[in-house]
Design an enzyme around this catalytic site. Structure first.
Site, PDB file in Angstrom:
ATOM      1  N   LYS A 114     -39.570  69.942  66.829  1.00 32.43           N
ATOM      2  CA  LYS A 114     -40.241  69.297  65.695  1.00 32.43           C
ATOM      3  C   LYS A 114     -39.503  69.572  64.389  1.00 32.43           C
ATOM      4  CE  LYS A 114     -44.695  69.496  68.049  1.00 32.43           C
ATOM      5  NZ  LYS A 114     -45.967  70.238  68.249  1.00 32.43           N
ATOM      6  N   GLN A 158     -49.508  74.998  66.045  1.00 30.55           N
ATOM      7  CA  GLN A 158     -49.024  74.791  67.413  1.00 30.55           C
ATOM      8  C   GLN A 158     -50.005  75.385  68.420  1.00 30.55           C
ATOM      9  OE1 GLN A 158     -46.267  72.992  68.392  1.00 30.55           O
ATOM     10  NE2 GLN A 158     -47.079  73.299  70.449  1.00 30.55           N
ATOM     11  N   ASP A 181     -51.937  66.155  63.030  1.00 30.92           N
ATOM     12  CA  ASP A 181     -52.109  66.228  64.485  1.00 30.92           C
ATOM     13  C   ASP A 181     -53.305  65.398  64.953  1.00 30.92           C
ATOM     14  OD1 ASP A 181     -50.315  67.376  66.201  1.00 30.92           O
ATOM     15  OD2 ASP A 181     -50.991  69.427  65.902  1.00 30.92           O
TER      16      ASP A 181
END
Length: 352
Positions: A114, A158, A181
């Site tokens: 990422k 994460q 997200d």
């Protein structure tokens, strides 16, 4: 006025987070139905110990491989152009903050990919790494800082987090307009409701639908089966397909005869996280298969002693499915690309 609304929203979230199963049950003690959280049993999939042989068809289907790398690269080229235009117009670029807890190898790999993707597209990235035994308070303190940082437009925690941490409490601390997200309850809720538009859609489901559309697959009116119901992929995937007017069924660890249900599907999204769960016998000839699963399987012939496989038995699906995504190289690069898109969109809402 906006600050008042934010405080009220944060207060409501805080109260909701503190509710226990017992608290919820007390609110509706006249009913016999249990609190919903008490129904959330672990998804313990039991793969076949002796899988059935694949079904043989008289004529084999020509299977198109949907290349996620190629499609992701096309989109990233446009992101680079948009970021360049933003920098020229306002002198600023989108910013993404990533919080990584612990040293889980696959999480480190995902985060590294990422960060690399941000660098390649001109998006600013900030990585905060915390030890496995960190406290919720430490993470929340960092999230509060990023919430107030005007150079940060997207925040990503994460997953998975270590078991001693309250994942919901932590994710709910991310400000709605920075939830790139797409995990915030309001984003998921707006995704579920007709006539509503979430600020962000969860990256993997968003990437899957983009793959389908760019591959020329018609979604409206089709029977779709989503295998798996996680908050990250399965649930938002089902909701997103419904918004695209598919007729959606969900297959999970408690589903009776999952093969029979899956075999009726025009579109199959496999997101259970079980290697080669879906055999060729599960698929209707001509079905389109999007394989979200990525699991390491020991293989001494490979450089690192393992290879990555999906939830679908790829070799058996070839010749049955009309189109399929490979693992790796299918959904993975699209998930990261959708994260970049969401971060760019978050910055556009501020600057443009």
């Amino acid at each position: 006025m906006l600050m008042i609304a934010r405080k009220a929203l944060a207060s409501a979230h805080s109260k909701a987070i503190r509710l226990t199963t017992r608290d919820v049950h007390c609110f509706s003690s006249i009913l016999v139905s249990p609190p919903l959280v008490s129904l959330d049993l672990p998804e313990n999939w039991i793969p076949y110990s002796d899988p059935p042989p694949p079904v043989s068809f008289e004529t084999k289907q020509k299977t198109v491989v949907i290349d996620g790398n190629v499609i992701a690269e096309e989109i990233r080229t446009k992101i680079i152009s948009e970021v360049g235009k933003m920098k020229k117009a306002v002198g600023k670029v989108p910013g993404l903050a990533v919080v990584l807890v612990g040293q889980q190898r696959d999480s480190q790999t995902y985060v590294r990919n990422k960060i690399k993707a941000c660098e390649e597209t001109g998006i600013k990235s900030v990585l905060t790494e915390l030890p496995e035994d960190c406290t919720e308070g430490q993470i929340i303190s960092i999230l509060k800082k990023f919430n107030e940082d005007t150079s940060i437009h997207g925040i990503l925690v994460q997953l998975p987090l270590p078991q001693h941490l309250d994942e919901s409490k932590i994710l709910n601390m991310v400000r709605l307009e920075k939830d790139v997200d797409g995990f915030h309850p309001l984003n998921v809720g707006n995704l579920a409701m007709r006539g509503r538009e979430p600020l962000f859609v969860s990256c993997t489901p968003k990437g899957c639908v983009e793959l389908l559309i760019r591959a020329g697959v018609k979604i409206a009116g089709k029977n779709a089966v989503v295998i798996g119901r996680s908050n990250i992929v399965g649930l938002p995937m089902s909701l997103l397909l419904q918004r695209h007017d598919a007729t959606v069924s969900t297959v999970h660890a408690f589903t009776k005869d999952p093969e029979h249900i899956t075999r009726k599907a025009d579109i199959v999204i496999a997101a259970a996280g079980i290697p080669s769960l879906v055999r060729g016998s599960w698929l209707k000839p001509g079905a389109v298969v999007i394989d979200v699963g990525t699991s390491p399987v020991e293989d001494s012939s490979c450089e690192f002693g393992y290879r990555l496989v999906g939830d679908v038995c790829y070799e058996e699906a070839l010749g049955v499915a009309s189109a399929i995504t490979p693992v790796p190289g299918g959904v993975g690069p699209m998930t990261i690309t959708m994260l970049l898109c969401n971060t760019l969109d978050a910055a556009k809402r501020i600057f443009l």
